[in-house]
Design a protein around this motif. Structure first.
Motif, PDB file in Angstrom:
ATOM      1  N   VAL A  45       0.529   9.430   8.293  1.00  0.00           N
ATOM      2  CA  VAL A  45       0.405   8.071   8.819  1.00  0.00           C
ATOM      3  C   VAL A  45      -0.730   7.984   9.835  1.00  0.00           C
ATOM      4  N   ARG A  46      -1.024   9.067  10.529  1.00  0.00           N
ATOM      5  CA  ARG A  46      -2.185   9.073  11.422  1.00  0.00           C
ATOM      6  C   ARG A  46      -3.478   8.933  10.638  1.00  0.00           C
ATOM      7  N   VAL A  47      -3.564   9.621   9.506  1.00  0.00           N
ATOM      8  CA  VAL A  47      -4.745   9.512   8.648  1.00  0.00           C
ATOM      9  C   VAL A  47      -4.896   8.084   8.154  1.00  0.00           C
ATOM     10  N   TRP A  48      -3.811   7.503   7.675  1.00  0.00           N
ATOM     11  CA  TRP A  48      -3.881   6.122   7.172  1.00  0.00           C
ATOM     12  C   TRP A  48      -4.313   5.155   8.273  1.00  0.00           C
ATOM     13  N   ARG A  49      -3.774   5.337   9.468  1.00  0.00           N
ATOM     14  CA  ARG A  49      -4.157   4.453  10.574  1.00  0.00           C
ATOM     15  C   ARG A  49      -5.627   4.623  10.916  1.00  0.00           C
ATOM     16  N   ASP A  50      -6.095   5.861  10.976  1.00  0.00           N
ATOM     17  CA  ASP A  50      -7.498   6.113  11.289  1.00  0.00           C
ATOM     18  C   ASP A  50      -8.431   5.506  10.248  1.00  0.00           C
ATOM     19  N   LEU A  51      -7.937   5.359   9.016  1.00  0.00           N
ATOM     20  CA  LEU A  51      -8.742   4.782   7.945  1.00  0.00           C
ATOM     21  C   LEU A  51      -8.593   3.261   7.853  1.00  0.00           C
ATOM     22  N   GLY A  52      -7.872   2.685   8.807  1.00  0.00           N
ATOM     23  CA  GLY A  52      -7.837   1.230   8.904  1.00  0.00           C
ATOM     24  C   GLY A  52      -6.589   0.540   8.419  1.00  0.00           C
ATOM     25  N   GLU A  53      -5.584   1.286   7.977  1.00  0.00           N
ATOM     26  CA  GLU A  53      -4.351   0.632   7.533  1.00  0.00           C
ATOM     27  C   GLU A  53      -3.606   0.048   8.743  1.00  0.00           C
ATOM     28  N   ALA A  54      -3.000  -1.126   8.540  1.00  0.00           N
ATOM     29  CA  ALA A  54      -2.297  -1.800   9.633  1.00  0.00           C
ATOM     30  C   ALA A  54      -0.810  -1.952   9.383  1.00  0.00           C
ATOM     31  N   ALA A  55      -0.366  -1.774   8.129  1.00  0.00           N
ATOM     32  CA  ALA A  55       1.051  -1.949   7.804  1.00  0.00           C
ATOM     33  C   ALA A  55       1.513  -0.817   6.906  1.00  0.00           C
ATOM     34  N   GLU A  85      13.706   5.762  -2.504  1.00  0.00           N
ATOM     35  CA  GLU A  85      12.914   5.142  -1.445  1.00  0.00           C
ATOM     36  C   GLU A  85      11.545   5.808  -1.340  1.00  0.00           C
ATOM     37  N   ALA A  86      10.610   5.085  -0.742  1.00  0.00           N
ATOM     38  CA  ALA A  86       9.273   5.602  -0.492  1.00  0.00           C
ATOM     39  C   ALA A  86       8.574   4.657   0.476  1.00  0.00           C
ATOM     40  N   VAL A  87       7.579   5.169   1.192  1.00  0.00           N
ATOM     41  CA  VAL A  87       6.700   4.317   1.993  1.00  0.00           C
ATOM     42  C   VAL A  87       5.298   4.420   1.409  1.00  0.00           C
ATOM     43  N   PHE A  88       4.520   3.358   1.576  1.00  0.00           N
ATOM     44  CA  PHE A  88       3.178   3.346   1.010  1.00  0.00           C
ATOM     45  C   PHE A  88       2.280   2.419   1.809  1.00  0.00           C
ATOM     46  N   VAL A  89       0.980   2.539   1.585  1.00  0.00           N
ATOM     47  CA  VAL A  89       0.003   1.627   2.190  1.00  0.00           C
ATOM     48  C   VAL A  89      -0.674   0.838   1.085  1.00  0.00           C
ATOM     49  N   ALA A  90      -1.017  -0.416   1.411  1.00  0.00           N
ATOM     50  CA  ALA A  90      -1.531  -1.324   0.386  1.00  0.00           C
ATOM     51  C   ALA A  90      -3.037  -1.238   0.220  1.00  0.00           C
ATOM     52  N   GLY A  91      -3.764  -0.990   1.308  1.00  0.00           N
ATOM     53  CA  GLY A  91      -5.220  -1.086   1.246  1.00  0.00           C
ATOM     54  C   GLY A  91      -5.875   0.055   0.505  1.00  0.00           C
ATOM     55  N   LEU A  92      -5.653   1.262   0.988  1.00  0.00           N
ATOM     56  CA  LEU A  92      -6.241   2.450   0.366  1.00  0.00           C
ATOM     57  C   LEU A  92      -5.441   2.920  -0.832  1.00  0.00           C
ATOM     58  N   GLY A  93      -4.166   2.643  -0.823  1.00  0.00           N
ATOM     59  CA  GLY A  93      -3.265   3.235  -1.804  1.00  0.00           C
ATOM     60  C   GLY A  93      -2.800   4.601  -1.313  1.00  0.00           C
ATOM     61  N   GLY A  94      -1.622   4.985  -1.698  1.00  0.00           N
ATOM     62  CA  GLY A  94      -1.042   6.256  -1.270  1.00  0.00           C
ATOM     63  C   GLY A  94       0.417   6.057  -0.909  1.00  0.00           C
ATOM     64  N   MET A  95       1.209   7.095  -1.114  1.00  0.00           N
ATOM     65  CA  MET A  95       2.656   6.967  -0.962  1.00  0.00           C
ATOM     66  C   MET A  95       3.245   8.268  -0.441  1.00  0.00           C
ATOM     67  N   HIS A 118       1.870  11.388  -2.446  1.00  0.00           N
ATOM     68  CA  HIS A 118       1.521  11.105  -3.831  1.00  0.00           C
ATOM     69  C   HIS A 118       0.430  10.037  -3.882  1.00  0.00           C
ATOM     70  N   ASP A 119      -0.421  10.120  -4.897  1.00  0.00           N
ATOM     71  CA  ASP A 119      -1.398   9.069  -5.123  1.00  0.00           C
ATOM     72  C   ASP A 119      -0.695   7.814  -5.627  1.00  0.00           C
ATOM     73  N   ALA A 120      -1.183   6.662  -5.212  1.00  0.00           N
ATOM     74  CA  ALA A 120      -0.666   5.385  -5.694  1.00  0.00           C
ATOM     75  C   ALA A 120      -1.796   4.368  -5.594  1.00  0.00           C
ATOM     76  N   ASP A 121      -1.764   3.370  -6.468  1.00  0.00           N
ATOM     77  CA  ASP A 121      -2.805   2.347  -6.468  1.00  0.00           C
ATOM     78  C   ASP A 121      -2.647   1.428  -5.259  1.00  0.00           C
ATOM     79  N   PRO A 122      -3.760   0.841  -4.802  1.00  0.00           N
ATOM     80  CA  PRO A 122      -3.654  -0.218  -3.785  1.00  0.00           C
ATOM     81  C   PRO A 122      -2.831  -1.386  -4.313  1.00  0.00           C
ATOM     82  N   VAL A 123      -2.295  -2.164  -3.388  1.00  0.00           N
ATOM     83  CA  VAL A 123      -1.493  -3.335  -3.733  1.00  0.00           C
ATOM     84  C   VAL A 123      -2.207  -4.574  -3.202  1.00  0.00           C
ATOM     85  N   PRO A 124      -2.433  -5.586  -4.041  1.00  0.00           N
ATOM     86  CA  PRO A 124      -3.085  -6.807  -3.551  1.00  0.00           C
ATOM     87  C   PRO A 124      -2.336  -7.390  -2.361  1.00  0.00           C
TER      88      PRO A 124
END
Length: 251
Positions: A45-55, A85-95, A118-124
């Motif tokens: 989650v630190r990596v995702w935040r550093d790359l600009g994810e907000a949610a 269950e799983a958590v993911f980010v919408a912008g970059l993709g990833g789970m 796991h790899d996952a596609d971005p979500v609009p």
């Protein structure tokens, strides 16, 4: 008090931290107070935040129902369905998919969660921004009333009397140790969905149907209700995260 799924709590608390509401360490402690060890969560989650994810968002998939799960490969899909269950980010993709286990000696067992990436596609973004807590609540209440009518028709005793009387009481699920900054409407829907999901599980573990055929019919109705609650819980959580992240106004 019944607990919300770990991924729901993590999504809400991490998004709250990302919005500046608290530190990430404190957020993880509040989200997983009963877990002695986590692996793979904080780093990612630190990596995702550093790359600009907000949610940080959540999915609660089930067998044959991938509602809310971002598109991903079969290994990731199977892992998420097995975990539920799983958590993911919408912008970059990833789970991240949690795997719960225990450690230590008998009588002094500790709980740990390993989060597999796991790899996952971005979500609009518009799919998340369109989630409206008031509509989710109306939808869930409609399913709940239909389920109660169906269970009355089937007969038997799906719940203990005190629980059945209180099932529609909004006070149930009011205190789930969620971030104070959460939008109140989303908090209400999350509390209702989480409580009714627990009630459905209680009903599945109870006896009281008139015949074996009635028992299976009742169990099917309760499973449908539980699944509807899980879908609403994930959607309401994501609606709250979208608001905490500033994607949409708090409403």
């Amino acid at each position: 008090m019944p607990e919300l799924p770990a991924s729901v709590r993590v999504a809400l608390w991490v998004t709250h931290a990302w919005s500046g509401g608290t530190t990430l360490t404190h957020a993880i402690d509040r989200a997983l107070p009963d877990v002695e060890h986590t692996e793979g969560l904080v780093e990612q989650v630190r990596v995702w935040r550093d790359l600009g994810e907000a949610a940080l968002l959540v999915a609660l998939p089930g067998p044959g129902d991938l509602h809310g799960l971002p598109r991903c490969g079969p290994v990731a899909t199977d892992a998420a369905v097995e975990a539920g269950e799983a958590v993911f980010v919408a912008g970059l993709g990833g789970m991240l998919v949690p795997q719960v286990s225990t450690f230590g000696s008998e009588g002094a067992l500790g709980l740990r969660i390993d989060w597999a990436e796991h790899d996952a596609d971005p979500v609009p973004p518009h799919r998340i921004e369109a989630l409206e807590p008031s509509q989710l609540e109306r939808h869930l209440r409609g399913h709940l009333l239909s389920a109660i009518d169906e269970l009355d028709r089937i007969g038997g005793t799906p719940w203990a009397d005190d629980l059945s009387r209180d099932l529609l009481d909004d006070r149930l699920g009011a205190d789930w140790a969620l971030p104070d900054a959460m939008p109140e409407r989303a908090r209400k829907v999350i509390g209702l969905a989480g409580t009714v999901a627990v009630a459905a599980e209680v009903g599945l573990g109870a006896s009281g149907a008139v015949t074996a055929a009635h028992d299976e019919e009742r169990a099917a109705a309760l499973r449908r209700l539980a699944r509807s609650c899980e879908q609403t819980l994930a959607d309401a959580t994501n609606a709250a995260c979208a608001q905490l992240a500033g994607w949409v106004p708090i409403r």
